[in-house]
Design an enzyme around this catalytic site. Structure first.
Site, PDB file in Angstrom:
ATOM      1  N   MET A   1       0.847  -1.193   0.000  1.00 32.00           N
ATOM      2  CA  MET A   1       0.000   0.000   0.000  1.00 32.00           C
ATOM      3  C   MET A   1       0.881   1.240   0.000  1.00 32.00           C
ATOM      4  O   MET A   1       1.710   1.431   0.875  1.00 32.00           O
ATOM      5  CB  MET A   1      -0.919   0.003   1.226  1.00 32.00           C
ATOM      6  CG  MET A   1      -1.857   1.206   1.283  1.00 32.00           C
ATOM      7  SD  MET A   1      -3.078   1.097   2.599  1.00 32.00           S
ATOM      8  CE  MET A   1      -2.025   1.290   4.043  1.00 32.00           C
ATOM      9  N   CYS A   2       0.711   2.088  -1.004  1.00 34.14           N
ATOM     10  CA  CYS A   2       1.433   3.353  -1.102  1.00 34.14           C
ATOM     11  C   CYS A   2       0.416   4.468  -1.297  1.00 34.14           C
ATOM     12  O   CYS A   2      -0.774   4.218  -1.478  1.00 34.14           O
ATOM     13  CB  CYS A   2       2.410   3.329  -2.260  1.00 34.14           C
ATOM     14  SG  CYS A   2       3.711   2.080  -2.110  1.00 34.14           S
ATOM     15  N   GLY A   3       0.881   5.695  -1.253  1.00 31.20           N
ATOM     16  CA  GLY A   3      -0.007   6.830  -1.437  1.00 31.20           C
ATOM     17  C   GLY A   3       0.449   7.721  -2.565  1.00 31.20           C
ATOM     18  O   GLY A   3       1.651   7.960  -2.732  1.00 31.20           O
TER      19      GLY A   3
END
Length: 298
Positions: A1-3
């Site tokens: 999960m990255c942003g």
């Protein structure tokens, strides 16, 4: 999960600085990617100037990079940020020779990005670390695209942090959330075609893919559309050139992305909360559909 968080201003006069808004967006995305934070900034074109940024790990190699830049160019400004060199240079006679020379300084040294208008800045940890190093909040240009990384498949260092570029094409960078599951196969294919990879990050293959397709004659939107057919996995990504910003979501639509667009700007992020954090107010957002590519002219 990255942003992912980014902003495109349509008008030259801004209520808030571009960097200030994107920095707050990245702060809001910190829990999605605590390992590192990075941005791509778009600068006005200036004749004979080149932004170049370099990764390194070993103490002292930053100064070696800066010294080598003086041998191959006229250095307008350069700073050593402990594992990352930021520089603006001119009078480069052979860009390929310069990149090879930097990459050959030591095994831990690699060019992170180079271009006439796009500058990539990144650092380990959260958005405030990035701000401390580079004063991102002072940037007030047309485009800033940011990323917060959670390392899931490759090591935690600045070289594996995003944005990521391709050495075979300047002024194109990508920011990616998700996984490219046929990365190994694609990397082998492109290495056999002469492309160099500097990381073990699966995201890097997106930049190489786009550069290769554009060298074959496709425009950015066409290359991104083709990427949805040839890249496997669940992902959404942003690509930026001096002329265009593109957004792509894979056919399953598993990785989130929302967009807020007004007469003054386009803002996008992995979560609407990040846009709210950036602007200090709620904005109406839409979510692109599965297998959708959107492109904005700059």
């Amino acid at each position: 999960m990255c942003g992912i968080g980014g902003l495109i201003y349509k008008n030259p006069v801004h209520e808030k600085k571009t960097g200030e808004i994107v920095l707050k967006m990245l702060e809001g995305l910190g829990r999605r990617g605590p390992d590192s934070t990075g941005v791509a900034l778009l600068h006005p074109k200036a004749e004979n100037r080149l932004y170049i940024d370099v990764n390194y790990d070993k103490g002292g190699n930053g100064q070696k990079v800066i010294h080598l830049l003086t041998e191959f160019s006229t250095v307008i400004c350069s700073t050593d940020h402990c594992n990352y060199v930021r520089a603006l240079i001119k009078d480069v006679t052979d860009e390929g020779m310069l990149i090879n020379a930097i990459n050959n300084i030591d095994s831990d040294v690699s060019v992170a990005s180079f271009g006439e208008q796009i500058e990539v800045l990144k650092f380990l940890g959260g958005a405030q670390n990035l701000e401390t190093q580079y004063k991102i909040s002072e940037y007030d240009g047309k485009v800033a695209i940011g990323h917060t990384r959670m390392a899931t498949e490759s090591k935690v260092d600045i070289s594996h942090s995003q944005p990521l570029c391709c050495h075979n094409g300047k002024d194109l960078t990508i920011i990616h959330n998700g996984h490219i599951t046929n990365y190994i196969k694609l990397r082998s294919k492109y290495e056999n075609l002469g492309y160099n990879f500097i990381t073990g990050n699966d995201s890097e293959v997106i930049a190489v893919f786009l550069v290769d397709k554009m060298k074959a004659g496709l425009d950015l939107k066409e290359a991104m559309e083709q990427s949805l057919q040839e890249l496997d996995g669940s992902f959404s990504y942003i690509a930026i050139t001096p002329e265009l910003v593109g957004l792509a979501k894979e056919p399953f639509g598993m990785k989130p992305m929302v967009i807020a667009e007004t007469e003054d700007f386009v803002a996008f992020a992995s979560e609407s909360q990040a846009i709210t954090n950036g602007f200090g107010k709620n904005l109406k957002v839409i979510e692109p559909g599965s297998e959708e590519v959107m492109v904005w002219n700059l």
